[in-house]
Design a protein around this motif. Structure first.
Motif, PDB file in Angstrom:
ATOM      1  N   ALA A 177      53.399   8.815 -51.179  1.00 21.09           N
ATOM      2  CA  ALA A 177      54.658   8.067 -51.130  1.00 21.09           C
ATOM      3  C   ALA A 177      55.810   8.990 -50.723  1.00 21.09           C
ATOM      4  CB  ALA A 177      54.938   7.428 -52.486  1.00 21.09           C
ATOM      5  N   ARG A 178      55.839  10.214 -51.254  1.00 21.66           N
ATOM      6  CA  ARG A 178      56.877  11.171 -50.878  1.00 21.66           C
ATOM      7  C   ARG A 178      56.748  11.557 -49.410  1.00 21.66           C
ATOM      8  NH1 ARG A 178      57.054  16.328 -50.029  1.00 21.66           N
ATOM      9  NH2 ARG A 178      54.906  16.666 -50.720  1.00 21.66           N
ATOM     10  N   LEU A 179      55.511  11.742 -48.940  1.00 17.77           N
ATOM     11  CA  LEU A 179      55.271  12.065 -47.531  1.00 17.77           C
ATOM     12  C   LEU A 179      55.834  10.975 -46.627  1.00 17.77           C
ATOM     13  CD1 LEU A 179      53.809  13.664 -45.259  1.00 17.77           C
ATOM     14  CD2 LEU A 179      51.779  12.305 -45.776  1.00 17.77           C
ATOM     15  N   HIS A 180      55.617   9.732 -47.004  1.00 20.16           N
ATOM     16  CA  HIS A 180      56.124   8.621 -46.191  1.00 20.16           C
ATOM     17  C   HIS A 180      57.645   8.643 -46.133  1.00 20.16           C
ATOM     18  CE1 HIS A 180      57.401   4.318 -45.654  1.00 20.16           C
ATOM     19  NE2 HIS A 180      56.712   4.542 -44.556  1.00 20.16           N
ATOM     20  N   ARG A 181      58.277   8.887 -47.274  1.00 22.05           N
ATOM     21  CA  ARG A 181      59.743   8.945 -47.285  1.00 22.05           C
ATOM     22  C   ARG A 181      60.259  10.093 -46.426  1.00 22.05           C
ATOM     23  NH1 ARG A 181      58.931   8.136 -52.835  1.00 22.05           N
ATOM     24  NH2 ARG A 181      59.357  10.348 -53.239  1.00 22.05           N
TER      25      ARG A 181
END
Length: 352
Positions: A177-181
């Motif tokens: 999820a952090r990677l996507h952001r």
């Protein structure tokens, strides 16, 4: 970044049709999760987008390009699989840069892209290690890093966390999820775990038997399911269902010992329906004829597993301790506005 559009996608294996005319639009930069039970077609659909399965009919577009018949390498995608598929004799850095090396990219460019991916995934201290010296979560991060170095238009994830233990799955959910952001790329993610879907997705696609049942934001599907299948699949613990019959403008529910009011326009007299109630919408009261099968005490919350006289199951979520004892009997109350109604014959939601 590019979006993905599917138009009337069909997949057949011989005479068996497993994907039935799917239409779907994934917007640029969106995190879209395909979720559903085993055999629903979610991985097959992902592999069709990747070009690993031939599309029987229909059209697949990535950005402005029709890629229906294109080779996987020509689609601008990178795929992360359930198995890490790392080369055991190569270091982390060599694994992450191998695809670029095989495509003839300059060494300086490879080093720069590997370093950038390592920074994003917090892998800098591990670049000289080999896969045997890594944990399962670290190996999966290396596999994701290998995808990042390619700079794809679309990332595809095929159940990437299913080989990890529970604690690592929670950690890796947050990492992805952090990677996507951080990178803002379009991501399509396949899982059978609806908790993963709820916690990570911008958009969830619920699949069953090769059909899309419903598409929407996680809380929209939770609060406003179109049918019994989606209502029962989204949410943990699952929604409770009890059989009932329309009688005199109310629903006669034998499992609850009487008639209940519903916040919708009910079908005709005598039509069989099912009512649905989320575990957190029910409150346990001392008096009643529901048998307590088991109580799961998880600390801040407990789950009481109850049985009706008709042997239907109810799960109640409560923050109060000691309100139910195994082997005893209790009753339940709820706000009628929290009740969902579904037709027993089709499973379709009965709406106001």
């Amino acid at each position: 970044m590019s979006g993905v559009a599917l138009h009337k996608i069909v997949k057949r294996f011989g005479e068996a049709e497993v994907i039935h005319g799917v239409d779907l639009a994934v917007e640029p930069g969106e995190f879209c999760v395909f979720v559903g039970p085993s055999g629903c077609g979610k991985s097959t659909l992902l592999r069709m987008i990747a070009g690993l399965e031939v599309t029987t009919s229909g059209q697949i577009r990535i950005g402005d390009n029709d890629v229906t018949s294109a080779e996987p390498a020509e689609r601008g995608i990178a795929m992360v699989f359930q198995t890490y598929a790392l080369y055991p004799h190569m270091t982390v850095a060599e694994n992450m840069g191998f695809g670029l090396k095989m495509n003839g990219h300059p060494k300086a460019e490879i080093t720069q892209k590997v370093q950038r991916a390592a920074e994003i995934l917090k892998l800098e201290p591990l670049l000289d290690r080999k896969p045997a010296a890594l944990s399962g979560g670290q190996r999966q991060r290396v596999a994701i890093g290998r995808a990042i170095t390619r700079g794809p238009e679309v990332f595809l994830f095929d159940e990437p966390l299913s080989n990890l233990d529970a604690e690592l799955r929670v950690e890796m959910r947050a990492e992805i999820a952090r990677l996507h952001r951080e990178i803002g790329a379009t991501m399509i993610y396949v899982t059978h775990d609806q908790v993963e879907a709820m916690t990570m997705a911008d958009k969830i696609v619920v699949l069953r038997s090769g059909h899309i049942e419903q598409v929407g934001a996680p809380m929209d599907l939770y609060d406003d399911p179109d049918n019994r299948f989606v209502a029962g699949f989204i949410g943990s613990p699952a929604m409770n269902f009890l059989k009932g019959t329309v009688r005199g403008g109310k629903i006669d529910v034998p499992g609850l010992g009487g008639a209940v009011s519903a916040p919708v326009s009910l079908p005709s007299e005598g039509v069989e329906v099912e009512i649905g109630l989320r575990p957190n919408a029910l409150t346990i009261v001392p008096e009643g004829n529901l048998r307590v099968d088991m109580v799961e005490n998880l600390g801040g919350v407990s789950y009481a597993h109850l049985r009706t006289a008709d042997d239907e199951r109810l799960v109640i979520e409560t923050e109060k301790r000691g309100v139910a004892s195994e082997g005893g009997t209790v009753g339940v109350t709820f706000d009628p506005s929290d009740l969902y109604v579904f037709r027993a014959d089709t499973g379709a939601r009965v709406r106001a």
